[in-house]
Design an enzyme around this catalytic site. Structure first.
Site, PDB file in Angstrom:
ATOM      1  CG  HIS A  47      -1.927  -1.047   1.252  1.00  0.00           C
ATOM      2  ND1 HIS A  47      -2.997  -1.004   2.113  1.00  0.00           N
ATOM      3  CD2 HIS A  47      -2.072  -2.181   0.526  1.00  0.00           C
ATOM      4  CE1 HIS A  47      -3.757  -2.064   1.906  1.00  0.00           C
ATOM      5  NE2 HIS A  47      -3.217  -2.803   0.956  1.00  0.00           N
ATOM      6  CD  GLU A  49      -1.989   4.108   3.175  1.00  0.00           C
ATOM      7  OE1 GLU A  49      -1.688   3.493   2.122  1.00  0.00           O
ATOM      8  OE2 GLU A  49      -3.132   4.093   3.661  1.00  0.00           O
ATOM      9  CB  CYS A  77      -6.479  -0.683   5.365  1.00  0.00           C
ATOM     10  SG  CYS A  77      -4.742  -1.186   5.259  1.00  0.00           S
ATOM     11  CB  CYS A  80      -2.014   1.607   6.214  1.00  0.00           C
ATOM     12  SG  CYS A  80      -1.600   0.771   4.660  1.00  0.00           S
TER      13      CYS A  80
END
Length: 151
Positions: A47, A49, A77, A80
């Protein structure tokens, strides 16, 4: 947030879910930027992040980033959000809310758990309309183009 939105647009152009992130050091310098790369890297943890946190931690030679600010186009999420807490990031700015998979204001609400060791300052709704528009267009195009809508 403009730089994060640019990363989200670049992610969409690569066929990735359009989420972008930018990490800024305590002096206001952008130290890492990324868009989602889960499909490209065949890595469900890639992801935006996570990628910027990894890059900045490697550059700093530390697993912690106190004083740093993270700008991301979509509510992080749970994975993260946990990484943001573990990295001790000071401030989180995000755009669109994610009622389906969010981990900050929705779902797991990672930062509200007593087991959470660090809670950043949180600022939501930053450029939310543009971030939402990118996501909606991406998924609409995937559905209309015959691709799996759950990507």
């Amino acid at each position: 947030m403009d730089a994060a939105l640019a990363e989200a647009r670049a992610a969409a152009a690569r066929g990735e879910v359009p989420v972008g992130a930018v990490l800024v050091d305590p002096k206001g310098r952008v130290v890492a930027r990324a868009g989602n790369r889960t499909r490209e890297l065949s890595d469900p943890t890639a992801h935006a992040e996570i990628l910027v946190i990894r890059e900045a931690c490697a550059a700093e030679g530390s697993e912690r980033l106190p004083g740093y600010a993270l700008y991301v186009t979509l509510e992080p999420c749970a994975m993260c959000a946990t990484a943001i807490s573990a990295a001790r990031i000071a401030r989180l700015y995000y755009g669109a809310s994610d009622p389906k998979s969010g981990g900050v204001a929705h779902g797991a609400r990672v930062f509200s758990h007593p087991q959470c060791h660090h809670v950043p300052e949180i600022y939501d709704g930053i450029a939310a309309a543009e971030a939402e528009a990118l996501l909606k267009a991406f998924f609409r195009d995937r559905r209309e183009g015959g691709a799996r809508p759950d990507l």
